[in-house]
Write an enzyme that holds these catalytic residues in place. Structure first.
Site, short mmCIF file in Angstrom:
data_model
loop_
_atom_site.label_atom_id
_atom_site.label_comp_id
_atom_site.label_asym_id
_atom_site.label_seq_id
_atom_site.Cartn_x
_atom_site.Cartn_y
_atom_site.Cartn_z
CG HIS A 1 0.53 -4.10 6.76
ND1 HIS A 1 -0.59 -3.98 7.40
CD2 HIS A 1 0.21 -3.80 5.41
CE1 HIS A 1 -1.53 -3.54 6.64
NE2 HIS A 1 -0.73 -3.50 5.36
CB CYS B 1 -4.34 -3.68 10.05
SG CYS B 1 -3.31 -5.01 9.17
CD GLU C 1 2.00 -4.24 12.09
OE1 GLU C 1 0.98 -3.79 12.79
OE2 GLU C 1 2.28 -4.05 10.86
CB CYS D 1 -0.71 -6.74 11.23
SG CYS D 1 0.02 -6.41 9.79
#
Length: 143
Positions: A52, A82, A54, A85
């Protein structure tokens, strides 16, 4: 003004993901007035569900600053993190998280509201419409 400035840079990262056929989420980590890490979703490219935006930005920031803890940093991301993360952000001890569009289905504030470090400040809704429109545009093309 600062928040909008850095969110625009995160949006630029999200557009890179969009152009690669990735879900368009972008992220930058700022320490002082310097961007120390940036990233965008690479889950398809790397065939890695953990890639992701992040996670990419946190890894880059730790490498730039030479340590895994980032207590003097602020993370800007185009969509609410999410749970995965948020957990990583919490472990990094980031002091502030700013996001654009909320994620009512998978966002950490709904599923794990205590995932961030207890001293972390959060702010949502920065350039929310632009962030949401980019996501909606991506999924309209997919359907």
């Amino acid at each position: 003004m600062e928040d909008e400035r850095y969110m625009r840079i995160a949006l630029s990262e999200a557009r890179k993901a969009f152009d690669r056929g990735e879900v368009p989420v972008g992220c930058v980590v700022v320490c002082g007035d310097r961007i120390v890490g940036r990233g965008h979703n690479l889950t398809e490219t790397l065939v890695d569900v953990t890639a992701h935006a992040e996670m990419q930005a946190l890894t880059a920031s730790a490498q730039t600053l030479g340590g895994k803890y980032l207590p003097e940093c602020c993370l800007y991301v185009t969509v609410e993190p999410c749970v995965m993360c948020a957990g990583a952000i919490g472990w990094s001890q980031i002091r502030r998280v700013v996001w654009g569009a909320s994620d009512e289905k998978r966002g950490f504030t709904l599923l794990a509201p205590k995932a961030l470090h207890p001293k972390c400040e959060i702010k949502g809704g920065v350039l929310e419409e632009e962030c949401r429109e980019l996501m909606q545009s991506f999924f309209k093309q997919r359907r």
